[in-house]
Enzyme design. Structure first.
Site, mmCIF file in Angstrom:
data_model
loop_
_atom_site.group_PDB
_atom_site.id
_atom_site.type_symbol
_atom_site.label_atom_id
_atom_site.label_comp_id
_atom_site.label_asym_id
_atom_site.label_seq_id
_atom_site.Cartn_x
_atom_site.Cartn_y
_atom_site.Cartn_z
ATOM 1 N N ARG A 1 -4.914 7.673 17.063
ATOM 2 C CA ARG A 1 -6.217 7.605 16.324
ATOM 3 C C ARG A 1 -7.400 6.824 17.569
ATOM 4 O O ARG A 1 -8.410 7.371 17.411
ATOM 5 C CB ARG A 1 -6.454 6.826 14.993
ATOM 6 C CG ARG A 1 -7.679 7.246 14.257
ATOM 7 C CD ARG A 1 -7.638 6.256 13.069
ATOM 8 N NE ARG A 1 -7.136 7.387 11.753
ATOM 9 C CZ ARG A 1 -7.729 8.305 11.231
ATOM 10 N NH1 ARG A 1 -9.009 8.637 11.534
ATOM 11 N NH2 ARG A 1 -7.275 8.817 10.192
ATOM 12 N N GLU B 1 0.510 -1.684 4.537
ATOM 13 C CA GLU B 1 0.830 -0.069 4.684
ATOM 14 C C GLU B 1 2.238 0.102 5.131
ATOM 15 O O GLU B 1 2.930 0.714 4.546
ATOM 16 C CB GLU B 1 -0.224 0.660 5.771
ATOM 17 C CG GLU B 1 0.280 2.082 5.742
ATOM 18 C CD GLU B 1 -0.860 2.990 6.795
ATOM 19 O OE1 GLU B 1 -1.776 2.491 7.098
ATOM 20 O OE2 GLU B 1 -0.265 4.086 7.318
ATOM 21 N N GLN C 1 0.718 -1.129 -0.076
ATOM 22 C CA GLN C 1 0.182 -0.153 -0.170
ATOM 23 C C GLN C 1 0.912 1.263 -0.058
ATOM 24 O O GLN C 1 0.364 2.368 -0.352
ATOM 25 C CB GLN C 1 -0.820 -0.028 1.203
ATOM 26 C CG GLN C 1 -1.897 -0.944 1.400
ATOM 27 C CD GLN C 1 -2.744 -1.036 2.780
ATOM 28 O OE1 GLN C 1 -2.567 -2.126 3.379
ATOM 29 N NE2 GLN C 1 -3.441 -0.034 3.161
ATOM 30 N N ARG D 1 -7.555 -1.501 8.895
ATOM 31 C CA ARG D 1 -8.847 -0.902 8.857
ATOM 32 C C ARG D 1 -9.640 -0.105 9.923
ATOM 33 O O ARG D 1 -10.120 -0.933 10.677
ATOM 34 C CB ARG D 1 -9.875 -1.807 8.079
ATOM 35 C CG ARG D 1 -11.020 -0.969 7.319
ATOM 36 C CD ARG D 1 -11.838 -2.114 6.467
ATOM 37 N NE ARG D 1 -12.695 -1.604 5.293
ATOM 38 C CZ ARG D 1 -13.618 -2.254 4.575
ATOM 39 N NH1 ARG D 1 -13.268 -3.663 4.619
ATOM 40 N NH2 ARG D 1 -14.102 -1.618 3.644
ATOM 41 N N THR E 1 -3.695 11.526 10.362
ATOM 42 C CA THR E 1 -3.440 12.190 11.684
ATOM 43 C C THR E 1 -2.189 12.704 11.595
ATOM 44 O O THR E 1 -1.994 13.996 12.469
ATOM 45 C CB THR E 1 -3.794 11.238 12.961
ATOM 46 O OG1 THR E 1 -2.826 10.072 12.925
ATOM 47 C CG2 THR E 1 -5.264 10.823 13.140
ATOM 48 N N PHE F 1 -7.759 1.569 12.026
ATOM 49 C CA PHE F 1 -6.443 2.037 12.642
ATOM 50 C C PHE F 1 -6.537 2.396 13.878
ATOM 51 O O PHE F 1 -6.357 3.771 14.362
ATOM 52 C CB PHE F 1 -6.080 3.290 11.805
ATOM 53 C CG PHE F 1 -4.526 3.655 11.647
ATOM 54 C CD1 PHE F 1 -3.679 2.988 10.739
ATOM 55 C CD2 PHE F 1 -4.041 4.889 12.510
ATOM 56 C CE1 PHE F 1 -2.500 3.270 10.932
ATOM 57 C CE2 PHE F 1 -2.605 5.073 12.010
ATOM 58 C CZ PHE F 1 -1.748 4.405 11.340
ATOM 59 N N PHE G 1 -6.092 -3.937 3.531
ATOM 60 C CA PHE G 1 -6.540 -3.707 4.735
ATOM 61 C C PHE G 1 -5.729 -3.234 5.759
ATOM 62 O O PHE G 1 -6.128 -3.092 7.212
ATOM 63 C CB PHE G 1 -7.282 -4.849 5.445
ATOM 64 C CG PHE G 1 -8.068 -5.704 4.245
ATOM 65 C CD1 PHE G 1 -9.562 -5.149 3.954
ATOM 66 C CD2 PHE G 1 -7.788 -6.642 3.826
ATOM 67 C CE1 PHE G 1 -10.065 -5.694 2.991
ATOM 68 C CE2 PHE G 1 -8.834 -7.419 2.878
ATOM 69 C CZ PHE G 1 -9.613 -6.952 2.366
ATOM 70 N N ALA H 1 -5.968 5.253 5.469
ATOM 71 C CA ALA H 1 -6.376 6.313 5.987
ATOM 72 C C ALA H 1 -7.726 6.645 5.327
ATOM 73 O O ALA H 1 -8.588 7.645 5.489
ATOM 74 C CB ALA H 1 -5.741 7.656 6.185
ATOM 75 N N GLU I 1 -12.935 3.099 5.484
ATOM 76 C CA GLU I 1 -12.882 2.535 6.792
ATOM 77 C C GLU I 1 -14.101 2.613 7.685
ATOM 78 O O GLU I 1 -14.320 1.631 8.277
ATOM 79 C CB GLU I 1 -11.706 3.156 7.614
ATOM 80 C CG GLU I 1 -10.198 3.006 7.112
ATOM 81 C CD GLU I 1 -9.087 3.367 7.690
ATOM 82 O OE1 GLU I 1 -9.070 4.766 7.455
ATOM 83 O OE2 GLU I 1 -8.555 3.067 8.423
#
Ligand code: LUZ
Ligand code: MOS
Length: 762
Positions: free
Chosen positions: A304, A226, A191, A336, A433, A338, A222, A502, A705
């Site tokens: 988060r 990442e 990702q 997903r 974020t 996070f 998912f 995100a 998400e």
């Protein structure tokens, strides 16, 4: 418009990592990973493995030319263990052989001796011992200490939510190729192409311009790809660097499950205070995040959790603290939501506990406290929408009171089956974020035959982002979608990308694509205006024809392109987009971190079999605020998938590590995910087509998400069904709610069901 990948998916023609045609001489890599969760390496013997047939070379930490370091946020993770191992599954060596089978056989001959060190798997134990990834953080609004005396009711509790295996259908993997002058081309199922590029440069000690990362699509991410696609890409790149040969590594499912991190398990304590009229006055929560052995993305995930700790409610006095706790598990990572779902579970448990103790429906408390426009989140941003809107629409469409009555009637008439329902309103902040990550870029070329190629930083992973990018280009130019092709995501075409994550990928890259197309269009209009003695403002393109002052001219799209080219005007554009007005001050924990919020309300209805503890979801009914959806089938698909994935996390997916830090649920025989038989019998999604606060492309809203969090309703619906059977049953606030736990709740606890036949209704 249909997902543009649907035809090639259906025919099996879509290209995933494993489908890339191999170059002559390709070698195969397989990692040797630690069987011990924590310890000091006392000896590593490679001779026997190296003598195995087909083995070309075995790499260890000593072969790394640059830094043996892959940590993104904190530099605390080695690519290959040098002196110590920190989790079961940590790569220690890499065997490269002429076939995959040869590499796998040789891995078995590696001899590793480890002097064991103490293993921690529990985040509270880690916190008590001071094993923290980063210092704790606290979000505050109002004054909880001063507010408790005002509260008519105060309830406390502890919650636990477990991890979740990503289970992307395509396992992790990479294929690396040598190119001239030391360049390495990396095909990676990632990702985050730039994360792979940047980390490869660091590990190999070469500039980023020597590394080309290319991604056609993923078979699911998912969040699991990442940050954690990097390891496999770098292991292959390390071998290609030394051998100047193509190297491939495609993980087996059990390797993938064992070696990669998952959703973070959390343990938490809460305290909630309500007024007589059910306003939540004060809320305190302490979160213990099980980060695993290295930081990975855990500090951002923890953040988060704090951002979403009050879900969609206005609470005037909040103190929320989170600890990121270092344990000896594989580093847990993005998944997903996070950390948001984990934070939201706790406030929902607090509300449900208050409702159970007060003899009310949780929805009485939920509805009373929904955010209103202008209400302040604990982090200082103000809500710019009404959480009531989705709730009211859901009530209007689905009639919550009627559902409740029907369930009560069913339960009164059925001794063996019980139904339960829960309402789950959500609010999810859209933006990374970390403010600086909110950047998108696009490169658009119009070719002289009138076809259009678009490259962006977005990675297609089944979520349909390429379809949306194509829609943006064809809409701006007003041409047939068949003229547009979305190219692979490639670090030579688009640099410094943020990961596709995100929920912000279509927003950021879609706006960049829109800007690039607009810039080209503007130049084309100027060309047409000059040729037609008009001004660019009076030129429009509509359905592939140039219009002047609303009148169709004799220039079609192809003519317009040809005229633009012949005047030596550029038909290419690179655009950069970043949303305005994002800021955050971590020293005060206040700011405006999100471009906007996505709201929604779901109603979940379940039925349990009180003899067996088994259950099914009858229905999930949703009103979801997707803004003006860019693509209804794609967005409905995201909602349905998110709901089922959320229900899986909350009800059946049970990640089990033993005390030695070994994954016991290490295959699909022991790790249960929702299948077609366990998806809700009915999923009814209604989009609330808002247009107010939509900062995203074409007034759409992010959709990736947020729907996952509707799945949380399944946990509370199951609780309510259990309570209908056994009102005094004690149930921990502990997810997932597996059939075993349902049985314990039905018949008291602990219980051996076969000893208690009298409790089973006739
Ligand atoms: N990844 C990230 C994310 O790096 N930052 C985020 O805020 C985020 N949020 C959701 C999913 N992935
Ligand atoms: Mo993510 S959890 O990679 O958006």
């Amino acid at each position: 418009m249909k997902n543009i990948d649907s035809i090639t998916h259906l025919r099996g023609e879509s290209v995933y990592l494993d489908d890339i045609p191999l170059q002559h001489g390709t070698l195969y890599a397989v990692a040797f990973d630690s069987p011990i969760a924590h310890g000091r390496i006392s000896s590593l013997k490679l001779e026997a493995a190296a003598a195995m047939p087909g083995v070309v070379r075995i790499f260890t930490a000593a072969d790394i030319p640059g830094q043996n370091q892959i940590g993104g946020i904190v530099a605390d993770e080695e690519l290959l263990a040098s002196e110590q191992v920190h989790f079961c599954g940590m790569p220690v060596a890499l065997v490269v052989a002429t076939t995959e089978e040869h590499a796998r056989q040789a891995v078995k001959k590696i001899e590793l001796q480890i002097d064991p060190l103490p293993v921690i798997t529990d985040p509270r134990e880690a916190q008590a011992k001071g094993e923290l990834i980063v210092p704790p953080r606290t979000f505050r609004i109002g004054d909880t200490a001063g507010a408790w005396p005002e509260c008519a009711h105060i309830f406390e509790g502890r919650t636990d939510t477990n991890g979740q295996e990503h289970l992307y259908i395509e396992t992790q993997g990479a294929y690396t190729l040598p190119a001239e002058n030391g360049v390495i081309r990396i095909y990676s199922s990632t990702q985050g192409p730039t994360a792979v590029q940047r980390t490869a440069a660091r590990v190999l000690g070469i500039p980023m311009h020597c590394i080309e990362v290319d991604v056609t699509r993923l078979g699911g991410g998912f969040g699991g790809k990442e940050d954690q696609a990097t390891t496999w890409a770098l292991l292959c790149a390390l071998a290609t660097y030394h051998l100047r040969k193509p190297v491939k590594y495609s993980l087996h499912r059990m390797e993938d499950m064992r070696m990669t991190g998952k959703r973070h398990p959390y343990s938490a304590d809460f305290r909630i205070g309500l007024s007589d009229d059910l306003r939540i006055i004060a809320y305190e929560a302490t979160f213990y995040q099980n980060a695993g052995a290295a930081a990975d993305l855990s500090p951002a995930v923890m953040e988060r959790t704090l951002f979403h700790c009050t879900n969609t409610y206005f609470i005037p006095h909040v103190t929320a603290t989170a600890y990121s706790c270092r344990t000896h598990l594989p580093p847990n990572t993005a998944f997903r939501g996070f950390g948001g779902p984990q934070g939201m579970f706790v406030i929902e448990a607090a509300i449900a506990k208050a409702a159970e103790e007060l003899g009310l429906h949780a929805s009485d408390i939920q509805q009373r406290n929904l955010l209103r426009t202008g209400d302040e989140f604990p982090y200082g941003q103000k809500a710019d929408s009404e959480a009531h809107e989705c709730w009211q629409k859901a009530d209007e469409l689905f009639n919550i009171g009627k559902i409740r009555q029907d369930i009560a009637a069913f339960n009164a008439a059925n001794p063996v089956y019980k139904k339960g329902m829960a309402v789950m309103p959500i609010c999810f902040g859209i933006s990374f974020t970390k403010t600086l990550m909110n950047q998108g870029r696009a490169l658009v070329h119009v070719y002289t035959d009138g076809s259009i190629a678009v490259s962006t930083g977005a990675v297609e992973m089944g979520q349909g982002v390429n379809t949306k990018m194509l829609q943006v280009a064809s809409t701006v130019f007003s041409v047939n979608p068949g003229r547009v092709r979305i190219n692979s995501t490639n670090t030579y075409r688009i640099a410094n990308t943020s990961p596709s994550a995100a929920s912000a990928t279509a927003d950021l890259n879609g706006r960049a694509t829109e800007m690039a197309c607009q810039a080209i269009l503007q130049r084309m209009k100027t060309v047409a205006a000059n040729a037609m003695q008009a001004t660019a403002d009076n030129i429009a393109i509509s359905d592939e024809w140039v219009h002047v002052n609303g009148q169709r001219s004799d220039w079609d799209w192809n003519r317009l392109v040809a005229e633009t080219y012949s005047r030596r005007v550029s038909l290419s554009e690179h655009a950069h987009y970043t949303p305005a007005s994002l800021h955050y001050d971590a020293s005060k924990e206040k700011g405006h971190p999100f471009a906007y919020h996505v709201y929604g309300t779901s109603i979940t209805i379940v039925t349990i079999d009180c003899l067996r503890g088994t259950y099914g979801t009858d229905a999930v009914k949703v009103v979801h605020d997707a803004g003006k959806s860019m693509n209804l089938p794609v967005d409905i698909g995201q909602c349905e998938g998110g709901i089922v994935q959320g229900i899986g996390w909350m009800t059946m997916e049970e990640v089990v590590y033993d005390k030695e830090g070994r994954l016991r649920s290490n295959a699909l025989s022991t790790y249960k995910v929702p299948d077609i038989y366990s998806v809700p019998k009915e999923i009814d999604i209604h989009f609330l087509e808002t247009t107010k606060d939509n900062a995203a492309v074409f007034r759409s809203k992010a959709v990736g998400e947020p729907p996952l969090m509707y799945g949380i309703g399944a946990y509370f619906a199951l609780r309510n069904a259990i309570k209908a059977f056994n009102p005094s049953g004690h149930l921990a606030w502990d997810a997932p709610m597996t059939p075993e736990k349902v049985l314990l709740g039905l018949y008291g606890q602990p219980v051996n069901v076969s000893d208690q036949p009298d409790n089973i209704p006739a």
